[in-house]
Design an enzyme around this catalytic site. Structure first.
Site, PDB file in Angstrom:
ATOM      1  N   ASP A 213       0.890  -1.372  -0.050  1.00 42.00           N
ATOM      2  CA  ASP A 213      -0.145   0.044  -0.083  1.00 42.00           C
ATOM      3  C   ASP A 213       0.736   1.196  -0.057  1.00 42.00           C
ATOM      4  OD1 ASP A 213      -2.314   1.407   0.067  1.00 42.00           O
ATOM      5  OD2 ASP A 213      -3.388   0.429   1.796  1.00 42.00           O
TER       6      ASP A 213
ATOM      7  N   ASP B 289     -10.518   2.147  -3.259  1.00 41.03           N
ATOM      8  CA  ASP B 289     -11.138   1.810  -2.073  1.00 41.03           C
ATOM      9  C   ASP B 289     -12.570   1.789  -2.073  1.00 41.03           C
ATOM     10  OD1 ASP B 289      -8.842   1.436  -0.803  1.00 41.03           O
ATOM     11  OD2 ASP B 289      -8.645   3.393   0.166  1.00 41.03           O
TER      12      ASP B 289
END
Ligand code: DGJ
Length: 749
Positions: free
Chosen positions: A478, A548
């Site tokens: 990430d 997301d």
């Protein structure tokens, strides 16, 4: 095939799909002559015209030739300062302060295959798969040399371009702009397409008429970004999804990119692409060189789908590497939206049990397993397990997954550091920061300075130690904020402008070392969702978390936009809970599932808390996905309808197995409408003469628990010729419900 005609100075790069033509004129200037449908021979049916254009100056060698000016010719890698007032492909500041240089043609070479670029991701090809033209340009005063690289693939309309700039002067110089490519179209009768967005809203397609003056698509965020993807297309006004001419550009670079179009006074269009020149600087000592990232240039005469086919095939076969390149990707369950930071060993164990019961294949432990991280305020950099949460460490949770037949995956965010971390206390100087200025925070975190070798070494060691400490099959990498105060304490002032570029090169070095060392791991990149969804990351990590935002309706747009360049196999797509955590929308389980079938399928919700009826439905979906997975993941992908055009209320995707034997169609209608037209879906890329049997049909769910109806099942077994499905189309049963999702599966007989 690359031909060169010495007498005319014409280079013709061509294959069955495309021709690209350059010409050296006056033995000096490299001009762009043609790019488009394949030509048998370029014999110059529309020769260069000499016109006296006022206010367009003559180069020094031709003072009396008022019909010749660099301002009016179509160029390939233009300089600035000798009468071409359009934006240049590169900018340089020599030791004496001047920015004026002039590049003349200085020879060429044609090689088989494709060269590799040390430390940079790029398209790769065998000797038999491509040919490369190297064009050498040299400054008239011998101060700068440029090698332009053009690789044409043998069997596709893909051309790659990059440039290597070398300081040939006796003193240092600064590059302040170094595009990967530039070229001039003869006209501007185009629409300009770009992919814009934001966090949780990535890659919507914007299509606007190409305007006079300069238009830029780019990022200044230190990353390829959610906001402006490293992509541009110029499409003829009549081009749609399946017809018309489209020119597509994508940069293999995970940092700041820029694509500029400039329509000037005579109606030509200059396109320039590469690292964003804003704040870019690279200091070159004598004889040092700078290799730009590579750009992919695609020509399509079959509309946007034609362009996407070329990008998809290139990404699948010539960008993605490693063991997982052609492997089916596992169905995963990720604990992020299920637990956020609030989990312990028992909770993860129960997720593993439910995952195994439902037929899932990979359990991913997301953020929060390390240091003392119970929220996003601390611990980034402290890559050691939190045994308060996971009593038996990573070995324990990995074993819990493995003993149930699941693979085990783990989240990292290695480029970042929390101020509240042991790493920061030990190495406060390892962050990007400007002396005397305070740091900006993003999600309470700071960015490590990956331009420093010791920082890269630390990341490789810290992540490597964890990966060796337990049996880990998958990693999610990430990156949750963009760069600020991009100054490196390790670089001298003359190299300071290189920091953001060196950050990306440092990242590539880390990724190369780790992915080579742990080849069995399936790597997925992520940046707050799809904030770094680019071909550079895919060179190291074969899939990316697309967004997301897991809401099915938002995903229709996000995944459709992403598919302009990237194939479904590269896109993580998960079913999450309703009401959705990002937008609060309630959609049926079937719609969420079918939308997630459009990528690497998985779940991201607390599966332990699903009702028995939902679990039954999930089992059926999982079994269906396993059956259809080879086509969904490895097949060809076409957009039939997108939320960017028409009523913006419908989306349809078609998947065709590589051998053409299986065809899957997904259709979504966002809002039910009164007086709605009856929809027929005209399929594409079928064999007109072959018969196709409908083998599976899922009509939209009328209620949240309705799994198909009698009428629908009646239709299974019907057989149609490909021509009828393409030209008459597939009728969609009207249903009065919002967020409807349907699926058809056909088998070629
Ligand atoms: C952002 C990612 O996109 C999410 O999926 C999740 O991994 C969080 N970061 C964790 O902090």
């Amino acid at each position: 095939m690359i031909d060169f005609d010495q007498s005319t100075g014409i280079f013709h790069l061509h294959n069955d799909h495309v021709s690209y033509v350059l010409q050296v004129v006056r033995e000096r200037y490299l001009l762009h002559r043609y790019w488009g449908r394949p030509l048998k021979k370029f014999r110059d049916s529309s020769p260069l015209q000499s016109i006296d254009r006022a206010f367009s100056p003559q180069p020094a060698a031709y003072p009396n030739e008022r019909t010749f000016s660099l301002d009016v010719v179509q160029q390939e890698y233009p300089s600035y300062g000798h009468g071409d007032y359009r934006l240049p492909a590169y900018e340089v500041r020599l030791g004496n302060g001047t920015t004026v240089t002039e590049l003349f043609y200085d020879g060429y070479k044609i090689t088989k295959g494709k060269p590799k670029f040390a430390g940079l991701p790029a398209v790769y090809a065998q000797e038999s798969e491509a040919e490369t033209l190297h064009i050498y340009l040299l400054d008239s005063q011998g101060k700068l040399a440029v090698e332009l690289l053009y690789t044409l693939m043998a069997d596709s309309a893909l051309l790659t371009r990059s440039a290597r700039l070398t300081n040939c002067d006796s003193e240092a110089l600064d590059l302040t702009n170094a595009a990967s490519f530039a070229l001039d179209f003869a006209d501007h009768d185009f629409d300009r397409l770009s992919l814009y967005g934001g966090h949780a809203a990535e890659r919507s397609l914007e299509r606007v008429p190409l305007m006079r003056g300069v238009q830029e698509t780019g990022s200044r965020r230190g990353a390829s970004s959610h906001q402006q993807s490293p992509f541009l297309a110029l499409a003829r006004r009549d081009a749609g999804e399946t017809s018309g001419e489209v020119y597509g550009f994508s940069l293999i670079w995970s940092g700041e990119a820029s694509f500029t179009t400039e329509v000037e006074q005579f109606g030509t269009t200059r396109v320039i692409g590469g690292i964003n020149p804003f704040e870019f600087k690279w200091h070159l000592a004598p004889r040092e060189n700078f290799q730009t990232p590579e750009a992919m240039l695609v020509y399509s005469d079959k509309g946007l789908n034609g362009m996407s086919q070329v990008f998809h095939q290139t990404v699948r076969e010539h960008i993605v590497r490693g063991r997982h390149q052609h492997e089916l990707r596992p169905i995963l369950v990720n604990n992020w939206e299920a637990t956020y930071f609030d989990f312990d060993e028992e909770k993860i164990d129960s997720l593993a049990q439910s995952a195994a019961d439902l037929g899932l294949e990979l359990l991913v432990l997301d953020d929060g397993w390390f240091g003392k991280r119970n929220d996003d305020n601390s611990s980034l950099g402290d890559w050691f397990v939190n045994t308060d949460k996971l009593k038996q460490g990573l070995k324990g949770v990995a074993a819990s997954a493995h003993k149930r037949g699941l693979k085990f995956g783990l989240w990292f965010e290695p480029e970042m550091i929390s101020e509240d971390s042991e790493l920061f206390r030990a190495h406060p100087d390892w962050i990007l920061h400007v002396p005397d200025y305070e740091n900006s925070f993003g999600r309470h975190q700071l960015v490590l300075d990956l331009s420093r070798a010791e920082v890269c070494d630390y990341i490789v060691k810290a992540v490597g130690d964890v990966l060796e400490s337990a049996e880990i099959d998958y990693v999610k990498w990430d990156f949750n904020r963009h760069l600020t105060e991009a100054f490196s304490g390790a670089l001298s002032s003359e190299h300071q402008g290189e920091t953001k570029t060196r950050f990306v090169l440092g990242l590539y070095d880390v990724l190369e070392r780790l992915t080579v060392k742990f080849p069995h791991i399936l790597w997925e990149s992520c940046s707050g969702g799809g904030g770094r969804f680019d071909a550079g990351m895919l060179y190291y990590m074969p899939q990316t978390w697309t967004s997301d935002n897991t809401d099915a309706v938002c995903r229709l747009s996000i995944q459709s936009g992403t598919s302009l360049v990237f194939p479904p196999l590269t896109m993580g797509a998960h079913v999450s809970v309703v009401p959705n955590h990002q937008v609060g929308r309630v959609t049926s389980l079937q719609t969420r599932t079918l939308c997630a079938f459009g990528g690497d399928f998985g779940y991201e919700l607390d599966i332990t808390r699903m009702s028995e009826a939902e679990k039954e439905q999930v089992k059926q979906h999982v079994a269906l996905y396993k059956k259809l997975r080879p086509t969904l993941q490895l097949g060809k992908f076409y957009r039939l309808l997108t939320p960017f055009t028409g009523t913006k209320n419908e989306t349809a995707w078609q998947f065709v197995s590589q051998d053409g034997r299986e065809v899957i169609v997904l259709y979504f209608k966002t809002l039910a409408e009164p007086a709605t037209p009856i929809r027929t879906l005209q399929l594409t890329a079928l064999d007109a003469d072959a018969e196709y049997e409908l083998t599976d049909y899922l009509p939209a769910q009328r209620t949240s628990m309705d799994f198909g109806g009698e009428k629908a099942l009646d239709q299974v077994g019907q057989v149609f010729y490909g021509d009828e499905l393409m030209y008459n189309g597939l009728g969609v049963e009207k249903i009065d419900t919002d967020f409807a999702g349907y699926m058809w599966v056909f088998a070629k007989k």
